[in-house]
Scaffold this motif. Structure first.
Motif, PDB file in Angstrom:
ATOM      1  N   ARG A 173     -29.277   5.938  35.556  1.00  0.00           N
ATOM      2  CA  ARG A 173     -29.339   4.482  35.363  1.00  0.00           C
ATOM      3  C   ARG A 173     -29.779   3.781  36.642  1.00  0.00           C
ATOM      4  NH1 ARG A 173     -27.407   7.179  31.550  1.00  0.00           N
ATOM      5  NH2 ARG A 173     -27.143   6.242  29.516  1.00  0.00           N
ATOM      6  N   GLN A 183     -22.362   2.084  28.500  1.00  0.00           N
ATOM      7  CA  GLN A 183     -21.549   1.761  27.317  1.00  0.00           C
ATOM      8  C   GLN A 183     -22.387   1.632  26.046  1.00  0.00           C
ATOM      9  OE1 GLN A 183     -19.171  -1.645  28.556  1.00  0.00           O
ATOM     10  NE2 GLN A 183     -17.383  -0.310  28.812  1.00  0.00           N
ATOM     11  N   ARG A 184     -23.688   1.526  26.153  1.00  0.00           N
ATOM     12  CA  ARG A 184     -24.540   1.521  24.961  1.00  0.00           C
ATOM     13  C   ARG A 184     -24.499   2.865  24.255  1.00  0.00           C
ATOM     14  NH1 ARG A 184     -29.432  -1.140  28.234  1.00  0.00           N
ATOM     15  NH2 ARG A 184     -28.565  -3.236  28.424  1.00  0.00           N
ATOM     16  N   GLU A 185     -24.144   3.915  25.014  1.00  0.00           N
ATOM     17  CA  GLU A 185     -24.135   5.269  24.468  1.00  0.00           C
ATOM     18  C   GLU A 185     -22.737   5.865  24.338  1.00  0.00           C
ATOM     19  OE1 GLU A 185     -26.704   7.533  26.984  1.00  0.00           O
ATOM     20  OE2 GLU A 185     -28.313   6.052  26.814  1.00  0.00           O
ATOM     21  N   GLU A 187     -22.574  -1.390  31.719  1.00  0.00           N
ATOM     22  CA  GLU A 187     -23.123  -1.926  30.468  1.00  0.00           C
ATOM     23  C   GLU A 187     -24.190  -1.010  29.884  1.00  0.00           C
ATOM     24  OE1 GLU A 187     -24.317  -5.869  31.621  1.00  0.00           O
ATOM     25  OE2 GLU A 187     -22.251  -6.619  31.590  1.00  0.00           O
ATOM     26  N   GLN A 188     -25.000  -0.422  30.732  1.00  0.00           N
ATOM     27  CA  GLN A 188     -26.039   0.492  30.245  1.00  0.00           C
ATOM     28  C   GLN A 188     -25.416   1.756  29.654  1.00  0.00           C
ATOM     29  OE1 GLN A 188     -28.989   1.244  33.275  1.00  0.00           O
ATOM     30  NE2 GLN A 188     -29.117  -0.921  33.794  1.00  0.00           N
TER      31      GLN A 188
END
Length: 147
Positions: A14, A32-34, A29-30
């Protein structure tokens, strides 16, 4: 430098993808998308990567902005160098590596080496082992005068 652990690799992917200084919250946040992950977990991983010299950081208010110390490619090359250093026979290890890469990657190596890597063995003065390309074609690989 050692290879990154699984969560360190996720965090670094990331950071490298962002290509600018990032806050822990942005990385969180990036990710937590997965998957579900806690802020403190990401913060701890990023702090550990900072202590290991993989990330640099600058304070911004009460938070830190983190940036990769090396590009992904530089990091990977350093790891490859360390792995090569553990080999008992560096030349043989390199030849096995060349055997595994495809023709396009071999051409990239030739260009990076100033044309010293040849398919006919004529690029250097040391004998070199035959290798087979990813497509099964026999090729001789030499690396100039380097052993």
């Amino acid at each position: 430098m050692r290879q990154l652990g699984p969560l360190e690799a996720v965090v670094m992917a990331r950071v490298w993808a962002t290509d600018r200084p990032v806050l822990v919250r942005e990385v969180l946040e990036q990710i937590q998308r997965e998957r579900n992950i806690a802020y403190t977990t990401v913060m701890t991983v990023m702090d550990n990567l900072h202590r290991k010299g993989v990330l640099s950081r600058e304070q911004e208010g009460r938070a830190y902005r983190y940036r990769a110390v090396r590009s992904r490619e530089e990091h990977t090359a350093e790891l490859m160098g360390e792995v090569l250093a553990t080999s008992g026979d560096r030349a043989a290890t390199l030849m096995h590596f060349v055997q595994q890469i495809d023709d396009g990657e071999l051409e990239t190596l030739r260009k990076a080496g100033g044309g010293q890597l040849s398919e006919d063995g004529g690029g250097g003065h040391h004998p070199s082992p035959s290798t087979r390309s990813a497509h099964g074609r026999r090729r001789e690989a030499t690396f100039g005068d380097q052993q």
